[in-house]
Scaffold this motif. Sequence first.
Motif, short mmCIF file in Angstrom:
data_model
loop_
_atom_site.label_atom_id
_atom_site.label_comp_id
_atom_site.label_asym_id
_atom_site.label_seq_id
_atom_site.Cartn_x
_atom_site.Cartn_y
_atom_site.Cartn_z
N GLY A 51 0.81 -1.22 0.00
CA GLY A 51 0.00 0.00 0.00
C GLY A 51 0.84 1.26 0.00
N ALA A 52 2.11 1.15 -0.40
CA ALA A 52 3.02 2.29 -0.23
C ALA A 52 3.52 2.90 -1.53
N GLY A 53 3.17 2.32 -2.68
CA GLY A 53 3.77 2.81 -3.92
C GLY A 53 2.78 3.08 -5.03
N ASN A 54 3.35 3.37 -6.22
CA ASN A 54 2.55 3.70 -7.39
C ASN A 54 1.90 2.49 -8.04
N ASP A 55 2.57 1.34 -7.97
CA ASP A 55 2.11 0.18 -8.73
C ASP A 55 0.70 -0.26 -8.36
N GLN A 56 0.35 -0.15 -7.09
CA GLN A 56 -0.99 -0.55 -6.67
C GLN A 56 -2.06 0.23 -7.42
N VAL A 57 -1.82 1.52 -7.66
CA VAL A 57 -2.79 2.35 -8.38
C VAL A 57 -2.83 1.97 -9.85
N LEU A 87 -10.17 -2.23 -17.88
CA LEU A 87 -10.19 -3.25 -18.93
C LEU A 87 -10.99 -4.50 -18.59
N CYS A 88 -11.11 -4.84 -17.31
CA CYS A 88 -11.89 -6.02 -16.95
C CYS A 88 -12.69 -5.71 -15.68
N PRO A 89 -13.63 -4.78 -15.75
CA PRO A 89 -14.36 -4.32 -14.56
C PRO A 89 -15.20 -5.40 -13.89
N GLN A 90 -15.51 -6.47 -14.63
CA GLN A 90 -16.33 -7.55 -14.07
C GLN A 90 -15.51 -8.50 -13.20
N VAL A 91 -14.17 -8.33 -13.21
CA VAL A 91 -13.28 -9.23 -12.48
C VAL A 91 -12.87 -8.57 -11.16
N GLY A 92 -12.97 -9.32 -10.07
CA GLY A 92 -12.58 -8.78 -8.76
C GLY A 92 -11.07 -8.67 -8.61
N ILE A 93 -10.64 -7.78 -7.73
CA ILE A 93 -9.21 -7.56 -7.50
C ILE A 93 -8.86 -7.97 -6.07
N ILE A 94 -7.83 -8.81 -5.93
CA ILE A 94 -7.38 -9.27 -4.61
C ILE A 94 -5.93 -8.84 -4.41
N THR A 95 -5.64 -8.20 -3.28
CA THR A 95 -4.28 -7.73 -3.00
C THR A 95 -3.90 -8.11 -1.56
N PRO A 96 -3.46 -9.35 -1.36
CA PRO A 96 -3.22 -9.85 0.00
C PRO A 96 -2.18 -9.05 0.79
N ILE A 97 -1.07 -8.69 0.17
CA ILE A 97 0.00 -8.01 0.91
C ILE A 97 -0.48 -6.66 1.42
N LEU A 107 -3.65 -7.23 4.05
CA LEU A 107 -3.31 -7.83 5.34
C LEU A 107 -2.17 -7.10 6.06
N LYS A 108 -1.58 -6.10 5.37
CA LYS A 108 -0.48 -5.29 5.95
C LYS A 108 0.61 -6.19 6.53
N LEU A 109 1.09 -7.09 5.67
CA LEU A 109 2.02 -8.11 6.12
C LEU A 109 3.46 -7.61 6.16
N SER A 110 4.20 -8.05 7.16
CA SER A 110 5.63 -7.78 7.21
C SER A 110 6.35 -8.88 6.44
N ARG A 111 7.58 -8.61 6.08
CA ARG A 111 8.39 -9.59 5.38
C ARG A 111 8.55 -10.87 6.21
N GLU A 112 8.77 -10.69 7.51
CA GLU A 112 8.95 -11.83 8.41
C GLU A 112 7.69 -12.69 8.48
N GLY A 138 10.67 12.23 -7.54
CA GLY A 138 9.39 12.46 -8.22
C GLY A 138 8.22 12.51 -7.28
N ASP A 139 7.10 12.96 -7.84
CA ASP A 139 5.82 12.99 -7.13
C ASP A 139 5.06 11.71 -7.46
N THR A 140 4.77 10.93 -6.46
CA THR A 140 4.04 9.69 -6.69
C THR A 140 2.56 9.98 -6.93
N ILE A 141 1.87 8.98 -7.45
CA ILE A 141 0.43 9.12 -7.70
C ILE A 141 -0.32 9.33 -6.39
N ILE A 142 0.20 8.74 -5.30
CA ILE A 142 -0.50 8.81 -4.01
C ILE A 142 -0.10 10.03 -3.19
#
Length: 395
Positions: free
Chosen positions: A121-127, A136-146, A149-154, A257-261
Amino acid sequence: MKKKVVLAFSGGLDTSYCAIYLSKDLNLEVHSVIVDTGGFTKEELEHIEKRAYALGVASHHAVDAVKGYYESAIRYLIYGNVLKNNTYPLSVSAERVTQATAIAEYAKQIGADYVAHGSTGAGNDQVRFDMIFNILCPQVGIITPIRDLKLSREAEIEYLKSHGVEFNFEKAAYSINKGIWGTSVGGKETLKSKGVLPEEAWPTQVTKSDAEEVVLEFDKGELVGINDKKFDHPTDAIKELQTLAGPFGIGRDVHVGDTIIGIKGRVGFEAAAPMVILKAHHALEKHTLTKWQLSWKDQLANFYGTWMHEGQFHDPVMRNMEAFLTDSQKTVSGKVFVQLQPYRFQIIGIESAHDLMASKFGSYGEMNEGYTGEDVKGFSKIFGNQVKIFHNVNS
């Protein structure tokens, strides 16, 4: 029957976690896909495929998007001489747009119910990914576990171990993202407002010290030849130039640079071929286009690069600007002579049948052939007439 999910897969820690989580915890049929935009060798793609199947995916698919990436994005970045904040050739941002588009199309092709990606949730790629999937595929749901769930690397590593996954996920000192249009480099030095990347952080080490001259040949704005060698496709020419210029350490810099967020960000990058191509192409344009062509190109290209960076590739205004940029390249043909040296390069000059600096029309500061001194006297009076009237009326 299980529902299908297409997972944008790189084989790293985050997407490996996603592969297990989507299958085991969400009971989905996982179809992993990797989109190659010039950053992987054949062996690396084979290794990633083996890892995907070891994680239990139902299928794995590799999309060769290198030429498509050039045709849909890179060529217009060259036509527009696009450098974000006058520095960055959009190495990653344009790449992500291409990858997200290919993944959306693949999801539709196999009739997926969901798409998933490993963005935090910290960068441009998520947007970029979310927005393009929604378009392009509005009928398809989007899942973003990381992200969700705000997961740490550990936590991710422990989860994978609990499912019998023992891949080596040792964190590298520097985060590297390689593509045909440049390589980004992130590390502790780029997390703050001050700091430079050490020599060992750069993927391409400096091994050349003696100056070399290269001749780049453009045809209607596209790089088609290097040193009298012609190429079947511009992507082959880009790869060749990267091989020639990369070992000089050319194209290294840090972009702020200025990020999207809305936050500021720093990232290092190396882009030898892109930087040489953009500067050489711009030099050729300055000889072959009129001042107003150059002026309007600068304005449109700046917007085009910003909108590309922010993931808005599918806005129809982008097609409008691409049409203008393409039309502007009709006379941008010729050779550009470039000298390569350690950490820098120099444009020596150009040769073109469309060179507007042709000496038969006069030499700047020396001699003119197209008008007389009397012509200039009259022109100067008329050209400044309204401003003269303003000052006379208001003084």
